[in-house]
Structures are given as C-alpha cells and as structure tokens.
Design a protein around this motif. Structure first.
Motif: not given
Length: 241
Positions: A48, A53, A84-85, A87-89, A91, A99, A146-147, A150
């Motif tokens: 991060s 971030r 890439t986070f 935790i999924t982020s 939309f 996206n 979702q991963r 991202e």
C-alpha cells in the motif's frame, strides 16, 4: 541492470504499532517477486505504501530512478504502477466490460476512439478468461471471477509494475493453474509483485521470495533457499496450512 523499484528505510506506524519497520527492498525489471509472511507481518501495508494508498512515516520509494515517495496514487498509476486489492473493489453495478473500460480510457491518447477502447477491454478480458462474461454485472460474478476482473482492470492500465494482493483467494483449484500461466504471461511485459498465502503457487511462480515478519524483512532468496531457511520455517512455513 538498474532496479525498477527500491525502498530505503521505509516505515509506517499506526499509533504505537510499527507496521512496516525500516524496510530496504529492491525489485528488478521483469521479475516475479512473491512477498510472504504470517498475518499481521506488514505485507499489505508495504505494498500500500508502494502504490500510494497510504503515506510512509519515514523512508523513501524510488521507481524507475525517480523518487515517488510523495506522489499520490493516480500519479503512480500514470508512471506504471497498478495494484489489485486484497478485498475486491470492482464496481458491482457496472458490467464487466465497463469495469475494464474505465482503466483502459486512462491509457488512450484519444479517449473518443471506440475501436481502441473495445480492443483494450477485450484484450484484458481474454487474457483473464472473462471474455464470455462481458455484459454481466460485475456484482453477479463469483468471488473468484471478481478477483480475475480486478487483475483485468490492472492489466488494462498497461502497467510496468503489477501488484497482486492475494489474487488466488476465492479461485477454484481448476482456476489456479490458469492463473499461474496468466502471471507468467504478464511477466513477459511487466514486473509482478505478488502477496500470496498459497505456497504451492508461490513456489511455482516466484523468481525470488521476500519474507516479512513483524514489519521487517526476515529473509530473501530463491524458492529453494526460502524453503530451507530455518528462521522462515519457524516464523511462517512451519505453521502454514
């Protein structure tokens, strides 16, 4: 060869907790580097700091020869750092296509070019195996997909450094083999920094491994050297599932 990324004395404190403690780190171009360690070791805080971030309490970050310590996240993205986070982020209410279209637009010289936009989106989705889900709302994808979405969003930025935080979390065993091949393909054109708890994935993918413990680097080396390191076994591998 000149390092792509270095950190010098990089630290971050949260109250009395030193989450990252005077870390000196070097990443070479084209490398696949894995960062491992027990929960709370400082891995996510470290990446991060690299992505912007959060800001460091002290120390410096140098990317491609330039000090980026004070740059905001968007400026680092423009320089080629994508993250890439854990935790999924995504939309959730937008389609899979939309996206990925958002980051693709940042790379286009003419943002009105629909052909260029579509080509960039489809390329990223094909590489991640999501081309058949183009029009599906992102929120309806499985967690594993979702991963991957991202990752596609990160690839759409055409990064020089792609940071992946726990990317195999939620992937089925059958999907992990494809993910390994995907990362190897990404590494042909970008440097990859990977936080991962799945040790078979780490051992297959990483050129080198950096082990964090209590905010500091405990050890670095090849997968073989890390597997045989007694201090790493005591701190992490010996208790890993």
């Amino acid at each position: 060869m000149t390092p792509l990324l270095t950190t010098k004395g990089l630290s971050r404190s949260f109250g009395g907790l030193r989450a990252v403690d005077k870390v000196d780190f070097t990443l070479m171009p084209g490398e696949i580097r894995a960062v491992i360690g027990p929960n709370g070791a400082g891995k996510t805080t470290f990446v991060s700091l690299i992505s912007g971030r959060i800001q460091p309490s002290s120390g410096a970050i140098v990317f491609d020869g330039a000090d980026i310590t004070g740059l905001p996240t968007y400026a680092r993205v423009r320089r080629g750092i994508a993250y890439t986070f854990q935790i999924t982020s995504v939309f959730a209410n937008l389609s899979v296509y939309d996206n990925v279209a958002l980051p693709v637009q940042l790379t286009l010289s003419d943002r009105r070019s629909k052909a260029e936009l579509r080509a960039g989106v489809i390329s990223a989705l094909e590489r991640t195996g999501l081309a058949d889900r183009t029009h599906m709302p992102a929120g309806q994808l499985s967690y594993g997909h979702q991963r991957l979405l991202e990752v596609a969003m990160g690839l759409a930025l055409k990064p020089r450094l792609l940071i992946l935080d726990e990317p195999t979390q939620g992937l089925a065993d059958s999907e992990i083999d494809n993910f390994i091949e995907l990362v190897r393909d990404i590494a042909k054109s970008a440097t990859v920094l990977l936080i991962e708890h799945n040790m078979p994935v780490v051992m297959q993918l990483a050129d080198r491994i950096t082990v964090f413990n209590a905010g500091r680097i405990l050890a670095e080396g090849t997968p073989e050297a890390i597997r045989e390191n007694a201090a790493v076994q005591d701190a992490y591998l010996g208790t890993a599932p």
